[in-house]
Design a protein around this motif. Structure first.
Motif, mmCIF file in Angstrom:
data_model
loop_
_atom_site.group_PDB
_atom_site.id
_atom_site.type_symbol
_atom_site.label_atom_id
_atom_site.label_comp_id
_atom_site.label_asym_id
_atom_site.label_seq_id
_atom_site.Cartn_x
_atom_site.Cartn_y
_atom_site.Cartn_z
ATOM 1 N N TYR A 196 -9.348 1.900 -25.680
ATOM 2 C CA TYR A 196 -9.268 0.947 -24.284
ATOM 3 C C TYR A 196 -10.359 0.232 -24.000
ATOM 4 C CZ TYR A 196 -5.090 3.693 -23.844
ATOM 5 O OH TYR A 196 -3.905 4.611 -23.978
ATOM 6 N N GLY A 197 -10.108 -0.914 -23.699
ATOM 7 C CA GLY A 197 -11.294 -1.857 -23.217
ATOM 8 C C GLY A 197 -11.402 -2.193 -21.711
ATOM 9 N N LEU A 198 -12.486 -2.484 -21.169
ATOM 10 C CA LEU A 198 -12.866 -3.196 -20.030
ATOM 11 C C LEU A 198 -13.102 -4.666 -19.909
ATOM 12 C CD1 LEU A 198 -14.893 -0.154 -18.557
ATOM 13 C CD2 LEU A 198 -12.494 -0.276 -18.160
ATOM 14 N N GLY A 199 -12.603 -5.345 -18.884
ATOM 15 C CA GLY A 199 -12.953 -6.671 -18.765
ATOM 16 C C GLY A 199 -13.152 -7.243 -17.406
ATOM 17 N N ILE A 200 -13.152 -8.458 -17.238
ATOM 18 C CA ILE A 200 -13.024 -9.071 -15.786
ATOM 19 C C ILE A 200 -11.868 -10.093 -15.570
ATOM 20 C CG2 ILE A 200 -14.124 -10.376 -13.989
ATOM 21 C CD1 ILE A 200 -15.491 -7.390 -14.467
ATOM 22 N N ALA A 201 -11.008 -9.975 -14.678
ATOM 23 C CA ALA A 201 -10.231 -10.861 -14.491
ATOM 24 C C ALA A 201 -10.784 -12.147 -14.183
ATOM 25 C CB ALA A 201 -9.346 -10.218 -13.327
ATOM 26 N N THR A 203 -12.646 -15.081 -12.870
ATOM 27 C CA THR A 203 -13.957 -15.165 -12.043
ATOM 28 C C THR A 203 -13.881 -14.453 -10.805
ATOM 29 O OG1 THR A 203 -13.171 -17.271 -11.055
ATOM 30 C CG2 THR A 203 -14.356 -17.569 -12.857
ATOM 31 N N SER A 204 -12.800 -13.627 -10.816
ATOM 32 C CA SER A 204 -12.578 -12.660 -9.481
ATOM 33 C C SER A 204 -13.526 -11.726 -9.411
ATOM 34 C CB SER A 204 -11.463 -12.302 -9.415
ATOM 35 O OG SER A 204 -10.952 -11.294 -10.549
ATOM 36 N N GLN A 205 -14.138 -11.104 -10.599
ATOM 37 C CA GLN A 205 -15.168 -9.790 -10.758
ATOM 38 C C GLN A 205 -14.259 -8.475 -10.343
ATOM 39 O OE1 GLN A 205 -18.425 -10.388 -11.498
ATOM 40 N NE2 GLN A 205 -17.743 -12.454 -11.814
ATOM 41 N N VAL A 206 -13.008 -8.876 -10.603
ATOM 42 C CA VAL A 206 -11.910 -7.694 -10.628
ATOM 43 C C VAL A 206 -11.937 -6.949 -11.931
ATOM 44 C CG1 VAL A 206 -9.591 -6.866 -10.117
ATOM 45 C CG2 VAL A 206 -10.802 -8.649 -8.545
ATOM 46 N N PRO A 207 -12.209 -5.739 -11.981
ATOM 47 C CA PRO A 207 -12.326 -5.179 -13.334
ATOM 48 C C PRO A 207 -10.683 -4.910 -14.039
ATOM 49 C CG PRO A 207 -12.555 -3.562 -11.734
ATOM 50 C CD PRO A 207 -12.568 -4.876 -11.074
ATOM 51 N N THR A 208 -10.684 -4.986 -14.969
ATOM 52 C CA THR A 208 -9.402 -4.791 -15.659
ATOM 53 C C THR A 208 -9.529 -3.909 -16.900
ATOM 54 O OG1 THR A 208 -9.599 -6.752 -17.203
ATOM 55 C CG2 THR A 208 -8.581 -7.139 -15.299
ATOM 56 N N VAL A 209 -8.616 -3.271 -17.304
ATOM 57 C CA VAL A 209 -8.308 -2.218 -18.369
ATOM 58 C C VAL A 209 -7.261 -2.677 -19.530
ATOM 59 C CG1 VAL A 209 -7.929 0.118 -19.231
ATOM 60 C CG2 VAL A 209 -9.280 -0.427 -17.018
ATOM 61 N N TYR A 210 -7.707 -2.850 -20.645
ATOM 62 C CA TYR A 210 -6.447 -3.291 -21.352
ATOM 63 C C TYR A 210 -6.386 -2.228 -22.843
ATOM 64 C CZ TYR A 210 -10.671 -5.090 -24.142
ATOM 65 O OH TYR A 210 -12.072 -5.179 -24.614
ATOM 66 N N GLY A 211 -5.139 -2.033 -22.955
ATOM 67 C CA GLY A 211 -4.720 -1.022 -24.057
ATOM 68 C C GLY A 211 -5.029 -1.294 -25.324
ATOM 69 N N PRO A 212 -4.711 -0.417 -26.221
ATOM 70 C CA PRO A 212 -5.106 -0.519 -27.632
ATOM 71 C C PRO A 212 -4.318 -1.594 -28.189
ATOM 72 C CG PRO A 212 -4.507 1.696 -27.117
ATOM 73 C CD PRO A 212 -4.056 0.978 -26.086
ATOM 74 N N GLY A 213 -4.903 -2.224 -29.370
ATOM 75 C CA GLY A 213 -4.502 -3.165 -29.987
ATOM 76 C C GLY A 213 -3.768 -2.844 -31.326
ATOM 77 N N SER A 214 -3.886 -1.453 -31.659
ATOM 78 C CA SER A 214 -3.338 -0.848 -32.955
ATOM 79 C C SER A 214 -2.495 0.092 -32.857
ATOM 80 C CB SER A 214 -4.508 -0.288 -33.808
ATOM 81 O OG SER A 214 -5.535 -1.535 -34.019
#
Length: 339
Positions: A196-201, A203-214
């Motif tokens: 799983y990966g972490l990111g930012i939505a 320019t809101s600085q809100v953290p996001t989590v995205y699931g597996p790509g495989s």
């Protein structure tokens, strides 16, 4: 008993300077970027050795554990939207300060560990017959715990037949045979895991989590390779030496670890699995002749020849062909029953 320890550390710095493309009426273009990578490999081992003669037998053997750890770090940062001033190359010179992290920088880090126990024993009899046995077991963090252990043995035998058979003009001759199997883990860290990966939505600085790509077609197992070789080496004549070396080999690679591309409509980029059974066979020939050999001049003539064939024995249940690479004009295919 002897032990070894080694550390290989490599560090790279990449700096990008792109000049501005316009200064009047306003500054346009330009870029400054900095990236640092470091790669660290640690190796430690300790082996118990035996090297002795027992009558007509000579024995050399060793066994022990080995530990290896690989660490990789990659950190980068860059300006966004161009530079504020010409020839001012600095991260604070960015035209925009509202870019997302993926626009302004990146960070990657991973590590893997390999534990091993290995050993080898070579036994010779009257400098004529030799047999060597080897074995190794690896435990790797590149695979899930239920599949991260794999054992691969090997055996080889040599007969120096010039010691037992009198052949005119033959100075040396041996017949050799070897068989070995090898295993390996996934090609890189986290390949065999649902990640799983972490990111930012934005320019809101809100953290996001995205699931597996495989997707995964079951747990990834170690990749395997078996090889067998039979050959001989002979050396003839004294004044004009002739050497002939020939070997025939076969190999079989199976349970290959790969990622097969999927269409975007599936919601995944690929499916990871163990697939493929490829067989290869071939020969290698080496001939060296010295027609002129004096104190003042030596002339060597060598000849090499080799040929290898291969065949795709099996791909995956329900799949008989697969495009390895290519474009609109060509494609490289793996097809069952074909080279």
């Amino acid at each position: 008993l002897n032990g070894n320890a080694g550390i290989d550390y490599t560090d790279w710095d990449f700096i990008t300077y792109n000049s501005v493309t316009q200064t009047i009426p306003s500054v346009q273009g330009g870029k400054y970027a900095f990236q640092r990578k470091n790669y660290n490999v640690q190796n430690y081992n300790a082996f118990l050795n035996l090297n002795n003669d027992f009558g007509d037998f000579d024995i050399f053997a060793f066994a022990g554990p080995e530990y290896s750890k690989t660490t990789y770090n990659d950190l980068s940062q860059q300006t966004v939207g161009g530079l504020l001033y010409a020839n001012w190359y600095d991260l604070s010179a960015s035209q925009s300060t509202s870019g997302t992290f993926s626009q302004t920088g990146g960070s990657t880090r991973n590590s893997s560990v390999l534990y091993s126990v290995l050993g080898s024993a070579s036994i010779g009899y009257k400098s004529t017959y030799y047999i060597e046995l080897s074995a190794r077991n690896d435990w790797t963090s590149l695979l899930a715990p239920q599949n991260n252990s794999y054992f691969f043995p090997g055996v080889s035998a040599t007969w120096n037949f010039n010691q037992t058979i009198d052949v005119p003009k033959l100075n040396y001759g041996n017949l050799r045979f070897s068989w070995a199997t090898v295993g390996r883990g996934a090609p890189y860290p986290y390949f065999a895991y649902q990640s799983y990966g972490l990111g930012i939505a934005g320019t809101s600085q809100v953290p996001t989590v995205y699931g597996p790509g495989s997707l995964f077609a079951g747990e990834i197992k170690p990749e395997r390779n078996k090889e067998t070789e039979l050959g001989f080496n002979t050396r003839w004549f004294d004044k004009t030496p002739l050497e002939v070396d020939f070997s025939f080999y076969t190999g079989n690679t199976y349970d290959q670890i790969m990622a097969l591309n999927l269409t975007n409509s599936t919601g995944f980029s690929n499916i990871k699995l163990n697939a493929g059974n490829v067989k290869k066979w071939g020969y290698e020939l080496f001939i060296k002749y010295t027609p002129w050999n004096t104190a003042n001049l030596k002339w060597d003539v060598t000849f090499n020849a080799a040929n290898q064939r291969s065949k795709v024995v099996k791909l995956y249940p329900g799949i008989t062909q697969y495009a390895i690479t290519g474009s609109g004009a060509y494609s490289i295919m793996a097809i069952e029953g074909q080279p």
